[in-house]
Motif scaffolding. Structure first.
Motif, PDB file in Angstrom:
ATOM      1  N   ALA A  72       0.822  -1.218   0.000  1.00  0.00           N
ATOM      2  CA  ALA A  72       0.000   0.000   0.000  1.00  0.00           C
ATOM      3  C   ALA A  72       0.853   1.264   0.000  1.00  0.00           C
ATOM      4  O   ALA A  72       0.530   2.236  -0.673  1.00  0.00           O
ATOM      5  CB  ALA A  72      -0.918  -0.010   1.218  1.00  0.00           C
ATOM      6  N   TYR A  73       1.964   1.241   0.759  1.00  0.00           N
ATOM      7  CA  TYR A  73       2.722   2.488   0.912  1.00  0.00           C
ATOM      8  C   TYR A  73       3.512   2.854  -0.339  1.00  0.00           C
ATOM      9  O   TYR A  73       4.129   3.903  -0.399  1.00  0.00           O
ATOM     10  CB  TYR A  73       3.631   2.423   2.156  1.00  0.00           C
ATOM     11  N   ARG A  75       1.879   2.677  -3.364  1.00  0.00           N
ATOM     12  CA  ARG A  75       0.877   2.932  -4.398  1.00  0.00           C
ATOM     13  C   ARG A  75       0.462   4.389  -4.387  1.00  0.00           C
ATOM     14  O   ARG A  75       0.354   5.006  -3.328  1.00  0.00           O
ATOM     15  CB  ARG A  75      -0.368   2.075  -4.163  1.00  0.00           C
ATOM     16  N   ASN A  76       0.168   4.880  -5.574  1.00  0.00           N
ATOM     17  CA  ASN A  76      -0.279   6.258  -5.723  1.00  0.00           C
ATOM     18  C   ASN A  76      -1.795   6.335  -5.480  1.00  0.00           C
ATOM     19  O   ASN A  76      -2.554   6.845  -6.290  1.00  0.00           O
ATOM     20  CB  ASN A  76       0.084   6.742  -7.122  1.00  0.00           C
ATOM     21  N   VAL A  77      -2.215   5.761  -4.355  1.00  0.00           N
ATOM     22  CA  VAL A  77      -3.628   5.640  -4.036  1.00  0.00           C
ATOM     23  C   VAL A  77      -3.778   5.983  -2.569  1.00  0.00           C
ATOM     24  O   VAL A  77      -2.911   5.642  -1.774  1.00  0.00           O
ATOM     25  CB  VAL A  77      -4.082   4.175  -4.253  1.00  0.00           C
ATOM     26  N   ASN A  78      -4.822   6.683  -2.195  1.00  0.00           N
ATOM     27  CA  ASN A  78      -5.067   6.927  -0.772  1.00  0.00           C
ATOM     28  C   ASN A  78      -6.497   6.560  -0.416  1.00  0.00           C
ATOM     29  O   ASN A  78      -7.368   6.532  -1.277  1.00  0.00           O
ATOM     30  CB  ASN A  78      -4.772   8.378  -0.401  1.00  0.00           C
ATOM     31  N   THR A  79      -6.678   6.275   0.866  1.00  0.00           N
ATOM     32  CA  THR A  79      -7.958   5.747   1.322  1.00  0.00           C
ATOM     33  C   THR A  79      -8.561   6.615   2.415  1.00  0.00           C
ATOM     34  O   THR A  79      -7.833   7.086   3.281  1.00  0.00           O
ATOM     35  CB  THR A  79      -7.769   4.313   1.864  1.00  0.00           C
ATOM     36  N   PHE A  81     -10.926   5.893   5.384  1.00  0.00           N
ATOM     37  CA  PHE A  81     -11.412   4.683   6.026  1.00  0.00           C
ATOM     38  C   PHE A  81     -12.779   4.899   6.649  1.00  0.00           C
ATOM     39  O   PHE A  81     -13.140   6.010   7.025  1.00  0.00           O
ATOM     40  CB  PHE A  81     -10.422   4.221   7.091  1.00  0.00           C
ATOM     41  N   GLY A  99       1.298  11.982   5.516  1.00  0.00           N
ATOM     42  CA  GLY A  99       1.729  11.337   4.271  1.00  0.00           C
ATOM     43  C   GLY A  99       2.826  12.127   3.570  1.00  0.00           C
ATOM     44  O   GLY A  99       3.792  11.564   3.060  1.00  0.00           O
ATOM     45  N   ARG A 146      -6.568  14.392   4.750  1.00  0.00           N
ATOM     46  CA  ARG A 146      -5.346  13.625   4.947  1.00  0.00           C
ATOM     47  C   ARG A 146      -5.040  12.746   3.734  1.00  0.00           C
ATOM     48  O   ARG A 146      -3.884  12.512   3.399  1.00  0.00           O
ATOM     49  CB  ARG A 146      -5.492  12.752   6.212  1.00  0.00           C
ATOM     50  N   ALA A 147      -6.088  12.258   3.086  1.00  0.00           N
ATOM     51  CA  ALA A 147      -5.885  11.420   1.905  1.00  0.00           C
ATOM     52  C   ALA A 147      -5.620  12.276   0.669  1.00  0.00           C
ATOM     53  O   ALA A 147      -4.690  12.028  -0.095  1.00  0.00           O
ATOM     54  CB  ALA A 147      -7.101  10.531   1.691  1.00  0.00           C
ATOM     55  N   ASN A 150      -2.174  14.258  -0.525  1.00  0.00           N
ATOM     56  CA  ASN A 150      -1.079  13.545  -1.190  1.00  0.00           C
ATOM     57  C   ASN A 150      -1.239  13.528  -2.714  1.00  0.00           C
ATOM     58  O   ASN A 150      -0.417  12.954  -3.405  1.00  0.00           O
ATOM     59  CB  ASN A 150      -1.010  12.112  -0.666  1.00  0.00           C
TER      60      ASN A 150
ATOM     61  N   SER B 201      -7.162  -0.473  11.901  1.00  0.00           N
ATOM     62  CA  SER B 201      -7.264   0.424  10.752  1.00  0.00           C
ATOM     63  C   SER B 201      -6.248   1.570  10.841  1.00  0.00           C
ATOM     64  O   SER B 201      -5.904   2.177   9.840  1.00  0.00           O
ATOM     65  CB  SER B 201      -8.687   0.965  10.610  1.00  0.00           C
ATOM     66  N   ALA B 206      -1.603   4.139   8.286  1.00  0.00           N
ATOM     67  CA  ALA B 206      -0.182   4.477   8.214  1.00  0.00           C
ATOM     68  C   ALA B 206       0.421   3.921   6.926  1.00  0.00           C
ATOM     69  O   ALA B 206       1.163   4.598   6.222  1.00  0.00           O
ATOM     70  CB  ALA B 206       0.543   3.923   9.435  1.00  0.00           C
ATOM     71  N   LYS B 207       0.059   2.676   6.639  1.00  0.00           N
ATOM     72  CA  LYS B 207       0.540   2.031   5.423  1.00  0.00           C
ATOM     73  C   LYS B 207       0.080   2.811   4.200  1.00  0.00           C
ATOM     74  O   LYS B 207       0.828   3.037   3.248  1.00  0.00           O
ATOM     75  CB  LYS B 207      -0.073   0.626   5.388  1.00  0.00           C
ATOM     76  N   ASP B 208      -1.186   3.221   4.243  1.00  0.00           N
ATOM     77  CA  ASP B 208      -1.773   3.972   3.136  1.00  0.00           C
ATOM     78  C   ASP B 208      -1.030   5.284   2.923  1.00  0.00           C
ATOM     79  O   ASP B 208      -0.932   5.780   1.814  1.00  0.00           O
ATOM     80  CB  ASP B 208      -3.248   4.252   3.470  1.00  0.00           C
ATOM     81  N   LEU B 209      -0.500   5.864   4.025  1.00  0.00           N
ATOM     82  CA  LEU B 209       0.176   7.153   3.953  1.00  0.00           C
ATOM     83  C   LEU B 209       1.683   6.957   3.887  1.00  0.00           C
ATOM     84  O   LEU B 209       2.445   7.624   4.568  1.00  0.00           O
ATOM     85  CB  LEU B 209      -0.243   8.026   5.135  1.00  0.00           C
ATOM     86  N   TYR B 210       2.096   5.994   3.088  1.00  0.00           N
ATOM     87  CA  TYR B 210       3.500   5.808   2.681  1.00  0.00           C
ATOM     88  C   TYR B 210       4.443   5.414   3.802  1.00  0.00           C
ATOM     89  O   TYR B 210       5.628   5.724   3.750  1.00  0.00           O
ATOM     90  CB  TYR B 210       4.029   7.066   1.966  1.00  0.00           C
ATOM     91  N   SER B 211       3.942   4.773   4.870  1.00  0.00           N
ATOM     92  CA  SER B 211       4.843   4.318   5.920  1.00  0.00           C
ATOM     93  C   SER B 211       5.148   2.843   5.711  1.00  0.00           C
ATOM     94  O   SER B 211       4.222   2.045   5.609  1.00  0.00           O
ATOM     95  CB  SER B 211       4.195   4.474   7.299  1.00  0.00           C
ATOM     96  N   ASN B 212       6.432   2.511   5.643  1.00  0.00           N
ATOM     97  CA  ASN B 212       6.775   1.093   5.630  1.00  0.00           C
ATOM     98  C   ASN B 212       6.623   0.556   7.050  1.00  0.00           C
ATOM     99  O   ASN B 212       6.215   1.280   7.958  1.00  0.00           O
ATOM    100  CB  ASN B 212       8.177   0.865   5.067  1.00  0.00           C
TER     101      ASN B 212
END
Lengths: 374, 306
Positions: A72-73, A75-79, A81, A99, A146-147, A150, B201, B206-212
């Motif tokens: 996920a981190y 990908r040029n995609v944000n969620t 939730f 982000g 927040r999404a 980015n 979630s 965090a994963k979604d926001l580019y954190s490894n």
């Protein structure tokens, strides 16, 4: 570069098939909704696009990049939730900037982009608030900011309005639509609320049991449902048993089980012969007493009024046909009290061939999950 | 009615004031009632002994001639001069134990909370299982296990893997190992509670926001589990600093802790004032470190936020 393509994507959890061999192309800049009852696989589909679940088989591409196994981190995609998942140990600005900091954007760019985004979601001046000091609607906006900050190619939204009350939800629907047209990003929106999906989407995919029942513009899906599931989940439908009599040019004739023969556009037929279910929406029906001088549409069945329910804006009549089928009719309130029909009245229900659709006999959604939303 | 009723109107009940007073009265009584057993407990078993000890530490005399309150605060200076080594050693041991239990139990608690699935409670029980036996028995059995010619060292020496003079018992390592072993659950359980409450979630976000994985841990998981780290540290640090049993059973004169000194002052030397003074010195030392720690954790929370 930000269209989304799913090819033959399947996801199984142990024995359960959550998503069953689906293919889909969401075009750049589109507002696309995945609509279905809970457990239909819509969230799993979204999570696979987001990179939180890996497909068991199939391929996912974002633009020209195969992301099937990309975490996920990357990908040029944000969620956004469902529960917002805002970080409670950070304030609003820090949440929104999270982000960008990970992406190592320059400090002053971060500041200005966060400010711009808070303005876009109407939260200027809230930057230093803690998350627990915000209302549900405000938290929702922070999650969106927040999404979006980015500048993702695709924004995924997992029932983002589910936790809000009805009034706020309506307001946020329009707000989301405005923001989407302002930023021009592809939105993929998961919801179980058919009205929400219809209000906002350019296209809707109706899902059931891990498969797409139908994909199309809200108007096309509503007016021409292709399966019994779609007909019942998206709005209300009256469905009558029938047998195809024949096709003449672009018109088809179907003999209903009640005895009358009706016609409809031939392209609406799922097959050329045999048994089908004929559908018509309650608001498309005309109701009249047999001796009335009101006009009568070409397709008609006779019935008896069983229950009438006055709701102000309209009256709903539940009528019973000769073979015991229930047909619901909505009559708009035009201020003619003499038009009211008492239970027991013999009536003729009629409608236009263009308002007729036909579906295969199939699965219906459970009543409690019906199209009225949560 | 020509004019609105006034408060001074005769016969008019003042609806605002009366029930309000009643409410306040009840609100004042209920909390008092509910906290009464706790307060009583604190008064009898905390405040009174503390005051007695404080008074004792300022008395002079011997057990034969009796003690008199003279306000002799010099006992503190003398005690600190005599036993500063043991006091500082205890505080250092406490720090080592806290850091070590944190390092051991964090991964353990993390794994149980996030991957324990339906067996979470079983794993927690496994952590607690050794602690169903009494503290002293557990520590004593370590004495047998680590004995110079016991089942571990004896065999290793026989096989020639260790030299004859090799020793674990009566060393600093043995005392620290005993302390770490005995206080582990006090760290593991609060950590588990904090990590268990973590919304999965958050990790997706965090994963979604580019954190490894590393960044997700440092930026989200760790800061959100800090309350557990904090509670666990206090529960481990405070009792381990004051512990005397591990050093008594597993250590030597070189590992003497302040708890042992205090115990001897009271039970062997019968020097009550010095024992009491040492107790307060220990308490002040612990309080000072806890205070610094509280400040530091507060700052970390801000640091990891940025």
């Amino acid at each position: 570069m930000s269209d989304v393509r799913l090819e033959g994507v399947t996801k199984t959890f142990k024995e359960t098939v959550a998503v069953d061999d689906i293919s889909l192309l969401v075009e750049e800049g589109e507002f696309f909704s995945l609509l279905g009852p809970s457990g239909c696989g819509k969230t799993t589909t979204l999570r696979m696009i987001g990179g939180f679940e890996a497909p068991t088989s199939g391929r996912i591409t974002l633009g020209d990049r195969d992301v099937t196994t990309l975490p996920a981190y990357k990908r040029n995609v944000n969620t956004v939730f469902q529960s917002y998942a805002l970080f409670p140990h950070l304030d609003v600005t820090e949440n929104v900037a999270y982000g960008l900091k990970r992406k190592k954007v320059a400090k002053k760019d971060i500041d200005s982009r966060v400010q711009d985004m808070l303005t876009l979601v109407d939260l200027e001046g809230y930057g230093r608030r803690r998350i627990d000091q915000l209302s549900g609607g405000q938290q929702q906006r922070v999650a969106l900011a927040r999404a979006l900050v980015n500048r993702p190619g695709v924004l995924l939204l997992d029932e983002p309005l589910g936790a809000l009350d009805l009034k706020l939800r309506k307001q946020m629907q329009l707000e989301l639509k405005r923001i989407q047209s302002e930023v021009g990003i592809t939105f993929i929106y998961v919801t179980h609320d058919q009205e929400e999906a219809m209000t906002m989407s350019d296209r809707i995919a109706v899902m059931s049991d891990g498969r797409f029942e139908q994909i199309g513009a809200p108007h096309d899906v509503y007016e021409g449902p292709q399966t019994e599931f779609v007909a019942s989940f998206l709005g209300a439908s009256n469905l009558l048993e029938g047998e195809i009599e024949g096709v003449e040019g672009d018109r088809a004739k179907v003999r209903l089980a009640v005895g009358t023969t009706i016609s409809l556009p031939a392209e609406r037929l799922p097959r050329r012969e045999g048994a089908v279910r004929i559908g018509v929406r309650p608001e498309k029906l005309h109701i009249r007493t047999p001796d009335s001088s009101d006009r009568e549409e070409p397709n008609a069945v006779d019935a008896t009024v069983d229950i009438s329910t006055y709701t102000g804006v309209s009256t709903a009549y539940e009528c019973i046909t000769g073979d015991g089928r229930k047909i619901v009719v909505y009559v708009q309130n035009l201020g003619r009290p003499e038009a009211a029909m008492a239970p027991g009245t013999r009536v003729r229900l009629s409608w236009l061939p263009e308002h007729t659709f036909a579906v295969e006999k199939g699965k219906r959604p459970d009543v409690e999950q019906g199209g009225q939303g949560a | 009615m020509e004019r609105p009723l006034q408060r001074s109107d005769p016969g008019l009940i003042e609806p605002r004031d009366k029930p309000g007073e009643d409410d306040r009265g009840r609100k004042g009584f209920v909390p008092f009632f509910l906290t009464f057993p706790g307060s009583l407990w604190l008064i009898i078993f905390f405040l009174i002994p503390m005051a007695t000890m404080m008074s004792l530490s300022l008395q002079e005399g011997t057990i034969e001639t009796g003690y008199r309150l003279t306000g002799h605060w010099q006992t503190y200076v003398e005690a600190l001069g005599k036993y500063d080594t043991q006091l500082i050693r205890s505080l250092i041991y406490g720090l080592v134990v806290t850091v070590a239990t944190l390092a051991i139990s964090y991964p353990m608690a993390y794994w149980i909370a996030l991957y324990g699935g339906r067996r979470k409670n079983l794993f927690l029980l496994l952590i607690l299982l050794p602690f169903f036996t009494p503290f002293i028995i557990r520590t004593l059995s370590w004495k047998f296990i680590l004995a110079d010619n016991g089942i571990v060292l004896g065999n290793l020496k026989e096989w020639g893997l260790l030299t004859e003079g090799y020793q674990v018992l009566a060393t600093q390592s043995a005392v620290l190992a005993g302390l770490i072993y005995n206080f582990l659950p006090f760290m593991a359980l609060p950590l588990y509670v904090a990590l268990e409450r973590l919304d999965p979630s958050m990790l997706d976000a965090a994963k979604d926001l580019y954190s490894n994985k590393r960044q997700t841990f440092l930026r989200v998981t760790l800061p959100l589990s800090l309350p557990g780290v904090f509670a666990g540290s206090l529960l481990t640090f405070i009792p381990s600093v004051g512990d005397f049993l591990n050093s008594e059973l597993l250590g030597s004169v070189n590992t003497t802790m302040i708890g042992q000194v205090i115990q001897r002052e009271f039970l062997v030397n019968s020097d009550y004032p010095e024992g009491a003074a040492l107790s307060f010195l220990l308490m002040f030392g612990v309080l000072a470190l806890v205070f610094l720690y509280t400040r530091a954790i507060g700052n970390t929370e801000e640091l990891t936020g940025g």
